[in-house]
Motif scaffolding. Structure first.
Motif, PDB file in Angstrom:
ATOM      1  N   PHE A  44      13.622  15.555  28.583  1.00 19.28           N
ATOM      2  CA  PHE A  44      12.799  15.339  29.772  1.00 19.28           C
ATOM      3  C   PHE A  44      11.673  14.352  29.446  1.00 19.28           C
ATOM      4  O   PHE A  44      11.099  14.389  28.358  1.00 19.28           O
ATOM      5  CB  PHE A  44      12.200  16.658  30.277  1.00 19.28           C
ATOM      6  N   MET A  45      11.369  13.504  30.430  1.00 21.44           N
ATOM      7  CA  MET A  45      10.323  12.492  30.267  1.00 21.44           C
ATOM      8  C   MET A  45       9.108  12.871  31.099  1.00 21.44           C
ATOM      9  O   MET A  45       9.215  13.080  32.312  1.00 21.44           O
ATOM     10  CB  MET A  45      10.842  11.115  30.708  1.00 21.44           C
ATOM     11  N   MET A  46       7.949  12.965  30.441  1.00 22.66           N
ATOM     12  CA  MET A  46       6.722  13.331  31.150  1.00 22.66           C
ATOM     13  C   MET A  46       5.549  12.558  30.562  1.00 22.66           C
ATOM     14  O   MET A  46       5.624  12.039  29.446  1.00 22.66           O
ATOM     15  CB  MET A  46       6.466  14.841  31.027  1.00 22.66           C
ATOM     16  N   ASN A  47       4.460  12.483  31.313  1.00 20.20           N
ATOM     17  CA  ASN A  47       3.244  11.870  30.784  1.00 20.20           C
ATOM     18  C   ASN A  47       2.220  12.962  30.461  1.00 20.20           C
ATOM     19  O   ASN A  47       2.443  14.146  30.737  1.00 20.20           O
ATOM     20  CB  ASN A  47       2.688  10.812  31.745  1.00 20.20           C
ATOM     21  N   THR A  48       1.114  12.563  29.877  1.00 20.95           N
ATOM     22  CA  THR A  48       0.133  13.559  29.422  1.00 20.95           C
ATOM     23  C   THR A  48      -0.486  14.326  30.586  1.00 20.95           C
ATOM     24  O   THR A  48      -0.754  15.523  30.463  1.00 20.95           O
ATOM     25  CB  THR A  48      -0.986  12.901  28.589  1.00 20.95           C
ATOM     26  N   GLN A  49      -0.679  13.663  31.708  1.00 15.95           N
ATOM     27  CA  GLN A  49      -1.273  14.336  32.856  1.00 15.95           C
ATOM     28  C   GLN A  49      -0.337  15.410  33.401  1.00 15.95           C
ATOM     29  O   GLN A  49      -0.761  16.531  33.734  1.00 15.95           O
ATOM     30  CB  GLN A  49      -1.604  13.321  33.941  1.00 15.95           C
ATOM     31  N   GLN A  50       0.955  15.097  33.481  1.00 13.18           N
ATOM     32  CA  GLN A  50       1.940  16.071  33.949  1.00 13.18           C
ATOM     33  C   GLN A  50       2.034  17.268  32.997  1.00 13.18           C
ATOM     34  O   GLN A  50       2.083  18.416  33.427  1.00 13.18           O
ATOM     35  CB  GLN A  50       3.313  15.399  34.076  1.00 13.18           C
ATOM     36  N   LEU A  51       2.056  16.973  31.693  1.00 12.82           N
ATOM     37  CA  LEU A  51       2.179  18.051  30.719  1.00 12.82           C
ATOM     38  C   LEU A  51       0.948  18.952  30.707  1.00 12.82           C
ATOM     39  O   LEU A  51       1.063  20.182  30.592  1.00 12.82           O
ATOM     40  CB  LEU A  51       2.441  17.482  29.324  1.00 12.82           C
ATOM     41  N   ALA A  52      -0.224  18.363  30.816  1.00 12.87           N
ATOM     42  CA  ALA A  52      -1.440  19.183  30.877  1.00 12.87           C
ATOM     43  C   ALA A  52      -1.381  20.120  32.087  1.00 12.87           C
ATOM     44  O   ALA A  52      -1.745  21.301  31.998  1.00 12.87           O
ATOM     45  CB  ALA A  52      -2.677  18.299  30.937  1.00 12.87           C
ATOM     46  N   THR A  53      -0.878  19.606  33.202  1.00 10.61           N
ATOM     47  CA  THR A  53      -0.768  20.417  34.419  1.00 10.61           C
ATOM     48  C   THR A  53       0.198  21.580  34.220  1.00 10.61           C
ATOM     49  O   THR A  53      -0.066  22.705  34.648  1.00 10.61           O
ATOM     50  CB  THR A  53      -0.305  19.545  35.604  1.00 10.61           C
ATOM     51  N   THR A  54       1.327  21.329  33.521  1.00  9.22           N
ATOM     52  CA  THR A  54       2.327  22.384  33.336  1.00  9.22           C
ATOM     53  C   THR A  54       1.810  23.533  32.479  1.00  9.22           C
ATOM     54  O   THR A  54       2.312  24.663  32.577  1.00  9.22           O
ATOM     55  CB  THR A  54       3.615  21.852  32.680  1.00  9.22           C
ATOM     56  N   MET A  55       0.823  23.270  31.635  1.00  8.64           N
ATOM     57  CA  MET A  55       0.333  24.296  30.719  1.00  8.64           C
ATOM     58  C   MET A  55      -0.791  25.149  31.302  1.00  8.64           C
ATOM     59  O   MET A  55      -1.264  26.097  30.659  1.00  8.64           O
ATOM     60  CB  MET A  55      -0.147  23.639  29.415  1.00  8.64           C
ATOM     61  N   LEU A  56      -1.206  24.850  32.518  1.00  8.37           N
ATOM     62  CA  LEU A  56      -2.331  25.581  33.106  1.00  8.37           C
ATOM     63  C   LEU A  56      -2.046  27.079  33.238  1.00  8.37           C
ATOM     64  O   LEU A  56      -2.947  27.910  33.098  1.00  8.37           O
ATOM     65  CB  LEU A  56      -2.690  24.997  34.476  1.00  8.37           C
ATOM     66  N   PHE A  57      -0.800  27.438  33.498  1.00  4.82           N
ATOM     67  CA  PHE A  57      -0.498  28.870  33.679  1.00  4.82           C
ATOM     68  C   PHE A  57      -0.753  29.654  32.392  1.00  4.82           C
ATOM     69  O   PHE A  57      -1.142  30.823  32.430  1.00  4.82           O
ATOM     70  CB  PHE A  57       0.931  29.068  34.197  1.00  4.82           C
ATOM     71  N   LEU A  58      -0.553  29.009  31.248  1.00  3.05           N
ATOM     72  CA  LEU A  58      -0.813  29.689  29.979  1.00  3.05           C
ATOM     73  C   LEU A  58      -2.301  29.765  29.667  1.00  3.05           C
ATOM     74  O   LEU A  58      -2.743  30.651  28.924  1.00  3.05           O
ATOM     75  CB  LEU A  58      -0.066  28.995  28.840  1.00  3.05           C
ATOM     76  N   ALA A  59      -3.081  28.843  30.240  1.00  4.88           N
ATOM     77  CA  ALA A  59      -4.538  28.896  30.083  1.00  4.88           C
ATOM     78  C   ALA A  59      -5.160  29.914  31.042  1.00  4.88           C
ATOM     79  O   ALA A  59      -6.344  30.220  30.936  1.00  4.88           O
ATOM     80  CB  ALA A  59      -5.146  27.518  30.325  1.00  4.88           C
TER      81      ALA A  59
ATOM     82  N   ASN B 233       1.735   2.240  18.574  1.00  2.00           N
ATOM     83  CA  ASN B 233       0.291   2.479  18.549  1.00  2.00           C
ATOM     84  C   ASN B 233      -0.268   2.979  19.885  1.00  2.00           C
ATOM     85  O   ASN B 233      -1.477   2.947  20.105  1.00  2.00           O
ATOM     86  CB  ASN B 233      -0.448   1.205  18.126  1.00  2.00           C
ATOM     87  N   ASP B 234       0.617   3.451  20.763  1.00  2.00           N
ATOM     88  CA  ASP B 234       0.167   4.013  22.043  1.00  2.00           C
ATOM     89  C   ASP B 234      -0.709   5.245  21.820  1.00  2.00           C
ATOM     90  O   ASP B 234      -0.536   5.984  20.838  1.00  2.00           O
ATOM     91  CB  ASP B 234       1.369   4.413  22.906  1.00  2.00           C
ATOM     92  N   PHE B 235      -1.618   5.465  22.780  1.00  2.00           N
ATOM     93  CA  PHE B 235      -2.441   6.678  22.748  1.00  2.00           C
ATOM     94  C   PHE B 235      -2.810   7.065  24.176  1.00  2.00           C
ATOM     95  O   PHE B 235      -3.153   6.223  24.998  1.00  2.00           O
ATOM     96  CB  PHE B 235      -3.730   6.461  21.941  1.00  2.00           C
ATOM     97  N   ALA B 236      -2.724   8.349  24.453  1.00  2.00           N
ATOM     98  CA  ALA B 236      -3.150   8.878  25.753  1.00  2.00           C
ATOM     99  C   ALA B 236      -3.632  10.303  25.559  1.00  2.00           C
ATOM    100  O   ALA B 236      -3.170  11.011  24.665  1.00  2.00           O
ATOM    101  CB  ALA B 236      -1.998   8.848  26.755  1.00  2.00           C
ATOM    102  N   MET B 237      -4.567  10.712  26.411  1.00  2.00           N
ATOM    103  CA  MET B 237      -5.068  12.082  26.356  1.00  2.00           C
ATOM    104  C   MET B 237      -5.503  12.500  27.745  1.00  2.00           C
ATOM    105  O   MET B 237      -6.158  11.732  28.456  1.00  2.00           O
ATOM    106  CB  MET B 237      -6.231  12.186  25.363  1.00  2.00           C
ATOM    107  N   SER B 238      -5.112  13.704  28.139  1.00  3.73           N
ATOM    108  CA  SER B 238      -5.446  14.232  29.464  1.00  3.73           C
ATOM    109  C   SER B 238      -5.961  15.655  29.355  1.00  3.73           C
ATOM    110  O   SER B 238      -5.480  16.441  28.535  1.00  3.73           O
ATOM    111  CB  SER B 238      -4.214  14.219  30.389  1.00  3.73           C
ATOM    112  N   ILE B 239      -6.929  15.963  30.212  1.00  6.67           N
ATOM    113  CA  ILE B 239      -7.452  17.322  30.357  1.00  6.67           C
ATOM    114  C   ILE B 239      -7.254  17.734  31.808  1.00  6.67           C
ATOM    115  O   ILE B 239      -7.522  16.958  32.720  1.00  6.67           O
ATOM    116  CB  ILE B 239      -8.955  17.379  30.025  1.00  6.67           C
ATOM    117  N   ARG B 240      -6.789  18.955  32.017  1.00  2.36           N
ATOM    118  CA  ARG B 240      -6.689  19.496  33.373  1.00  2.36           C
ATOM    119  C   ARG B 240      -7.423  20.837  33.396  1.00  2.36           C
ATOM    120  O   ARG B 240      -7.054  21.769  32.675  1.00  2.36           O
ATOM    121  CB  ARG B 240      -5.224  19.695  33.779  1.00  2.36           C
TER     122      ARG B 240
END
Length: 306
Positions: free
Chosen positions: A196-211, A36-43
């Motif tokens: 690979f193990m990552m958290n939501t904050q790290q993953l949001a950061t990795t996608m910035l180049f596509l945004a 039942n974990d939940f997390a959400m991040s915006i960068r």
């Protein structure tokens, strides 16, 4: 816009959804999560970050890694890659053998398993060694995340021992000469980058180049050309959620990519990257509560590409 307040409102509204769906127990090591974990991040492109839930908790990125490997392969091979993996939605489950047989070993797109295996194979060929290939993939992700990302060896070994369908896909493609390296070398690399193990904050950061049209907005480094970023984003919209991609586009309206570890990444062009995590999946293998959270986000903010 008060993004922190919006995330907190979504977290409150999403609570009834967190008990629905099932974790991906066909990979034994993925069963060991808090369901039942939940997390959400915006960068945002300017570096501002907003988070709710267990945003610092790492999880297996699984198929989200396909975005990274495809970005690397497209940068290296450009249009030549399209002769080995197409860019059409599949309309079939992510591990389907039937369509692959019918289409003579050419996967429909790089975000189903067969396509990602071919993409991985192309990287093993380019770097001439499976160990160098996984290090280069790791370095690519480290550069985007501004962090040191590690493989979970238990998950990797679990996938290596139980990934029979992926092995069947690879063997079928090998029979059509669309896998160029020894199958074990390609699959070991594939299973590793899915682990690979990552958290939501790290993953949001990795996608910035596509945004940001292919350029990392935090470092100003061009990761890929704007033309290639456009193609990757279009594939994330049309193929990023397997045979539920149309449903995701209809309800969420953003380019995104899911993984059976429970993560989903999405981008709002020229504004932000988002990552949500909730490990219970719907029948199509996508995070159930995560999909709903992103639908709430685009509804509340009006930030959709449509």
């Amino acid at each position: 816009m008060n993004y922190q307040k919006i995330l907190e409102d979504i977290q409150e509204q999403i609570q009834p959804e967190l008990i629905k769906g099932n974790v991906a127990d066909y990979i034994p090591a993925l069963k060991n999560v808090k369901e039942n974990d939940f997390a959400m991040s915006i960068r945002l492109l300017d570096g501002q970050t907003f988070n709710v839930g267990c945003f610092d908790k790492k999880f297996s990125i699984q198929s989200i890694s396909k975005v990274f490997t495809y970005s690397m392969a497209l940068k290296i091979y450009s249009k030549e890659l399209y002769s080995r993996v197409w860019y059409e939605p599949s309309g079939n489950p992510f591990n389907s053998l039937v369509q692959l047989e019918y289409e003579k070993g050419i996967p429909r797109n790089p975000f189903i398993n067969a396509g990602a295996i071919v993409t991985t194979d192309s990287l093993v060929t380019h770097f001439k060694d499976k160990n160098i290939a996984i290090k280069q993939i790791n370095d690519f992700i480290n550069n985007l995340s501004k962090d040191n990302i590690l493989i979970d060896e238990d998950i990797y070994m679990s996938e290596l021992k139980t990934g029979h369908r992926n092995r069947a896909l690879a063997n079928l493609m090998k029979s059509f000469s669309n896998i160029k390296n020894p199958i074990n070398n390609t699959l070991e690399t594939y299973f590793k980058h899915c682990s690979f193990m990552m958290n939501t904050q790290q993953l949001a950061t990795t996608m910035l180049f596509l945004a940001n049209h292919g350029t990392d907005p935090l470092t100003k480094e061009e990761i890929i050309t704007s033309s290639k970023a456009k193609r990757i984003n279009s594939l994330m919209l049309t193929c990023g959620h397997y045979d539920a991609s149309g449903d995701f586009a209809f309800h969420v309206g953003l380019p995104g990519k899911s993984g059976v570890g429970g993560g989903i990444v999405a981008i709002v062009p020229k504004k932000m990257a988002i990552c949500v995590y909730s490990p219970r999946l719907n029948s199509k293998g996508n995070s159930l509560a995560g999909t709903k959270a992103l639908e709430l986000f685009t509804t509340i903010t009006g930030l959709s590409i449509f």
